[in-house]
Design a protein around this motif. Sequence first.
Motif, PDB file in Angstrom:
ATOM      1  N   VAL A  80       0.875  -1.180   0.000  1.00  0.00           N
ATOM      2  CA  VAL A  80       0.000   0.000   0.000  1.00  0.00           C
ATOM      3  C   VAL A  80       0.907   1.224   0.000  1.00  0.00           C
ATOM      4  O   VAL A  80       1.642   1.464   0.954  1.00  0.00           O
ATOM      5  N   GLU A  81       0.857   1.991  -1.071  1.00  0.00           N
ATOM      6  CA  GLU A  81       1.744   3.152  -1.224  1.00  0.00           C
ATOM      7  C   GLU A  81       0.940   4.349  -1.723  1.00  0.00           C
ATOM      8  O   GLU A  81       0.249   4.259  -2.741  1.00  0.00           O
ATOM      9  N   ARG A  82       1.016   5.462  -1.000  1.00  0.00           N
ATOM     10  CA  ARG A  82       0.253   6.652  -1.385  1.00  0.00           C
ATOM     11  C   ARG A  82       1.020   7.568  -2.337  1.00  0.00           C
ATOM     12  O   ARG A  82       0.422   8.411  -3.016  1.00  0.00           O
ATOM     13  N   ASP A  83       2.340   7.423  -2.385  1.00  0.00           N
ATOM     14  CA  ASP A  83       3.180   8.299  -3.205  1.00  0.00           C
ATOM     15  C   ASP A  83       3.261   7.730  -4.626  1.00  0.00           C
ATOM     16  O   ASP A  83       3.909   6.712  -4.877  1.00  0.00           O
ATOM     17  N   ARG A  84       2.617   8.410  -5.560  1.00  0.00           N
ATOM     18  CA  ARG A  84       2.529   7.902  -6.935  1.00  0.00           C
ATOM     19  C   ARG A  84       3.884   7.804  -7.622  1.00  0.00           C
ATOM     20  O   ARG A  84       4.018   7.075  -8.623  1.00  0.00           O
ATOM     21  N   ARG A  85       4.875   8.519  -7.152  1.00  0.00           N
ATOM     22  CA  ARG A  85       6.190   8.479  -7.799  1.00  0.00           C
ATOM     23  C   ARG A  85       6.779   7.067  -7.828  1.00  0.00           C
ATOM     24  O   ARG A  85       7.596   6.743  -8.681  1.00  0.00           O
ATOM     25  N   PHE A  86       6.352   6.228  -6.859  1.00  0.00           N
ATOM     26  CA  PHE A  86       6.948   4.898  -6.767  1.00  0.00           C
ATOM     27  C   PHE A  86       6.201   3.843  -7.570  1.00  0.00           C
ATOM     28  O   PHE A  86       6.652   2.692  -7.633  1.00  0.00           O
ATOM     29  N   GLN A  87       5.097   4.209  -8.185  1.00  0.00           N
ATOM     30  CA  GLN A  87       4.324   3.222  -8.935  1.00  0.00           C
ATOM     31  C   GLN A  87       5.125   2.551 -10.055  1.00  0.00           C
ATOM     32  O   GLN A  87       5.070   1.320 -10.207  1.00  0.00           O
ATOM     33  N   PRO A  88       5.893   3.300 -10.866  1.00  0.00           N
ATOM     34  CA  PRO A  88       6.663   2.639 -11.931  1.00  0.00           C
ATOM     35  C   PRO A  88       7.714   1.661 -11.384  1.00  0.00           C
ATOM     36  O   PRO A  88       7.921   0.588 -11.959  1.00  0.00           O
ATOM     37  N   VAL A  89       8.355   2.033 -10.264  1.00  0.00           N
ATOM     38  CA  VAL A  89       9.375   1.154  -9.678  1.00  0.00           C
ATOM     39  C   VAL A  89       8.727  -0.124  -9.159  1.00  0.00           C
ATOM     40  O   VAL A  89       9.241  -1.232  -9.375  1.00  0.00           O
ATOM     41  N   LEU A  90       7.600   0.021  -8.477  1.00  0.00           N
ATOM     42  CA  LEU A  90       6.901  -1.149  -7.945  1.00  0.00           C
ATOM     43  C   LEU A  90       6.372  -2.019  -9.080  1.00  0.00           C
ATOM     44  O   LEU A  90       6.356  -3.252  -8.973  1.00  0.00           O
ATOM     45  N   ALA A  91       5.960  -1.396 -10.168  1.00  0.00           N
ATOM     46  CA  ALA A  91       5.494  -2.162 -11.330  1.00  0.00           C
ATOM     47  C   ALA A  91       6.628  -3.009 -11.907  1.00  0.00           C
ATOM     48  O   ALA A  91       6.398  -4.140 -12.364  1.00  0.00           O
ATOM     49  N   GLU A  92       7.845  -2.498 -11.885  1.00  0.00           N
ATOM     50  CA  GLU A  92       8.997  -3.263 -12.362  1.00  0.00           C
ATOM     51  C   GLU A  92       9.237  -4.489 -11.475  1.00  0.00           C
ATOM     52  O   GLU A  92       9.557  -5.570 -11.974  1.00  0.00           O
ATOM     53  N   ILE A  93       9.075  -4.299 -10.166  1.00  0.00           N
ATOM     54  CA  ILE A  93       9.238  -5.439  -9.257  1.00  0.00           C
ATOM     55  C   ILE A  93       8.150  -6.466  -9.506  1.00  0.00           C
ATOM     56  O   ILE A  93       8.400  -7.676  -9.528  1.00  0.00           O
ATOM     57  N   SER A  94       6.923  -5.994  -9.727  1.00  0.00           N
ATOM     58  CA  SER A  94       5.816  -6.891  -9.996  1.00  0.00           C
ATOM     59  C   SER A  94       6.078  -7.725 -11.249  1.00  0.00           C
ATOM     60  O   SER A  94       5.791  -8.931 -11.282  1.00  0.00           O
ATOM     61  N   ALA A  95       6.633  -7.087 -12.270  1.00  0.00           N
ATOM     62  CA  ALA A  95       6.938  -7.806 -13.513  1.00  0.00           C
ATOM     63  C   ALA A  95       8.038  -8.843 -13.301  1.00  0.00           C
ATOM     64  O   ALA A  95       8.053  -9.893 -13.956  1.00  0.00           O
ATOM     65  N   ALA A  96       8.949  -8.550 -12.364  1.00  0.00           N
ATOM     66  CA  ALA A  96      10.060  -9.471 -12.094  1.00  0.00           C
ATOM     67  C   ALA A  96       9.621 -10.672 -11.263  1.00  0.00           C
ATOM     68  O   ALA A  96      10.286 -11.714 -11.259  1.00  0.00           O
ATOM     69  N   TYR A  97       8.499 -10.513 -10.539  1.00  0.00           N
ATOM     70  CA  TYR A  97       7.964 -11.605  -9.703  1.00  0.00           C
ATOM     71  C   TYR A  97       6.515 -11.844 -10.124  1.00  0.00           C
ATOM     72  O   TYR A  97       5.582 -11.478  -9.402  1.00  0.00           O
ATOM     73  N   PRO A  98       6.307 -12.431 -11.277  1.00  0.00           N
ATOM     74  CA  PRO A  98       4.955 -12.527 -11.847  1.00  0.00           C
ATOM     75  C   PRO A  98       3.945 -13.176 -10.912  1.00  0.00           C
ATOM     76  O   PRO A  98       4.197 -14.228 -10.325  1.00  0.00           O
ATOM     77  N   GLY A  99       2.819 -12.490 -10.762  1.00  0.00           N
ATOM     78  CA  GLY A  99       1.717 -13.044  -9.998  1.00  0.00           C
ATOM     79  C   GLY A  99       1.881 -13.021  -8.493  1.00  0.00           C
ATOM     80  O   GLY A  99       1.042 -13.558  -7.774  1.00  0.00           O
ATOM     81  N   ARG A 100       2.941 -12.371  -7.996  1.00  0.00           N
ATOM     82  CA  ARG A 100       3.196 -12.425  -6.553  1.00  0.00           C
ATOM     83  C   ARG A 100       3.130 -11.070  -5.861  1.00  0.00           C
ATOM     84  O   ARG A 100       3.198 -11.007  -4.632  1.00  0.00           O
ATOM     85  N   LEU A 101       3.017  -9.984  -6.602  1.00  0.00           N
ATOM     86  CA  LEU A 101       2.979  -8.649  -5.996  1.00  0.00           C
ATOM     87  C   LEU A 101       1.739  -7.901  -6.453  1.00  0.00           C
ATOM     88  O   LEU A 101       1.496  -7.730  -7.645  1.00  0.00           O
ATOM     89  N   GLN A 102       0.953  -7.453  -5.479  1.00  0.00           N
ATOM     90  CA  GLN A 102      -0.226  -6.625  -5.755  1.00  0.00           C
ATOM     91  C   GLN A 102       0.052  -5.225  -5.221  1.00  0.00           C
ATOM     92  O   GLN A 102       0.474  -5.056  -4.072  1.00  0.00           O
ATOM     93  N   ILE A 103      -0.200  -4.225  -6.034  1.00  0.00           N
ATOM     94  CA  ILE A 103       0.103  -2.838  -5.671  1.00  0.00           C
ATOM     95  C   ILE A 103      -1.204  -2.079  -5.473  1.00  0.00           C
ATOM     96  O   ILE A 103      -2.055  -2.039  -6.367  1.00  0.00           O
ATOM     97  N   ILE A 104      -1.353  -1.472  -4.301  1.00  0.00           N
ATOM     98  CA  ILE A 104      -2.530  -0.654  -4.006  1.00  0.00           C
ATOM     99  C   ILE A 104      -2.073   0.782  -3.788  1.00  0.00           C
ATOM    100  O   ILE A 104      -1.251   1.054  -2.912  1.00  0.00           O
ATOM    101  N   GLU A 105      -2.589   1.690  -4.601  1.00  0.00           N
ATOM    102  CA  GLU A 105      -2.275   3.106  -4.432  1.00  0.00           C
ATOM    103  C   GLU A 105      -3.294   3.701  -3.477  1.00  0.00           C
ATOM    104  O   GLU A 105      -4.497   3.704  -3.749  1.00  0.00           O
TER     105      GLU A 105
END
Length: 292
Positions: A80-105
């Motif tokens: 759970v992250e409120r700072d939108r600046r980190f969304q692209p970085v977290l998306a990269e981690i999600s892509a590196a660990y398919p199906g294991r990371l859910q991101i909530i803004e």
Amino acid sequence: MSGDKGVALPLPPLREVIARHGLSANRALGQNFLFDLNLTGRIARAAAPLDKGSVIEIGPGPGGLTRALLDHGAREVIVVERDRRFQPVLAEISAAYPGRLQIIEGDALKVDASKLGTAPRRIVANLPYNVATPLLMAWLEAGTAFTSLTLMFQKEVADRLLARPRTKDYGRLTIATQWRAEVKRLFDVPPRAFTPPPKVTSTVVQLVPRSEPLFPADAAVLEKVTAAAFGQRRKMLRQSLRQVLPQAEEVLLAAGIAPTARGEELSIEQFCTLARAFKARRVAGARSIGPL
């Protein structure tokens, strides 16, 4: 490497990612980046086992701890992250660990973490200092919705969570926390471990919610009593408690507590006894102690 579900793809060093995205810590949001892989790994191991249910992380920022949780076998991580600046970085981690990371803004104070993911739920977080206490209280009120909470606080807050009676750190936060959970200090983290370094030492603490509170008491009454007792902690209870019940001395005596005692001298069990006595007096038709 393969992009199949669950197989991690290589990620560049965190400092390189931060530089590439032009990110910096926002002090107004209580952000301090933790780059030390030994420390993030140590936190992840302390929160284990991670291979069942959901791991919930609050304020992941660039994802240093997120990576560690995934690397140490977390089946599902929800951040759970409120700072939108980190969304692209977290998306990269999600892509590196398919199906294991859910991101909530969103704002963690407005997100009901007890409804996220599946049980057993574990919260693991380097908490933003400015919202750490209200977040903790909300999670503890959810009871056994969480199997464990492995959290980093300012050391002075951790000291209050772990305090014992007759010490300077013992107070409302101590009682509210230990009444609902078992608390254990894990290890300290020096300021130099962060970027930018905070002015204080941090401490990682693990809390295991109790199936039932330590002693019977109405939570709202207990909070009202402890707030009064520690609001002016050098005063005797017969004085400090008058603001919530004019017959404070009589109720103290009935509860077997010396009216001349001070709040820091009472055990959690005694505070619960006092809270029950206050509530009984109100139910019996004595003068109200106010809305509870």
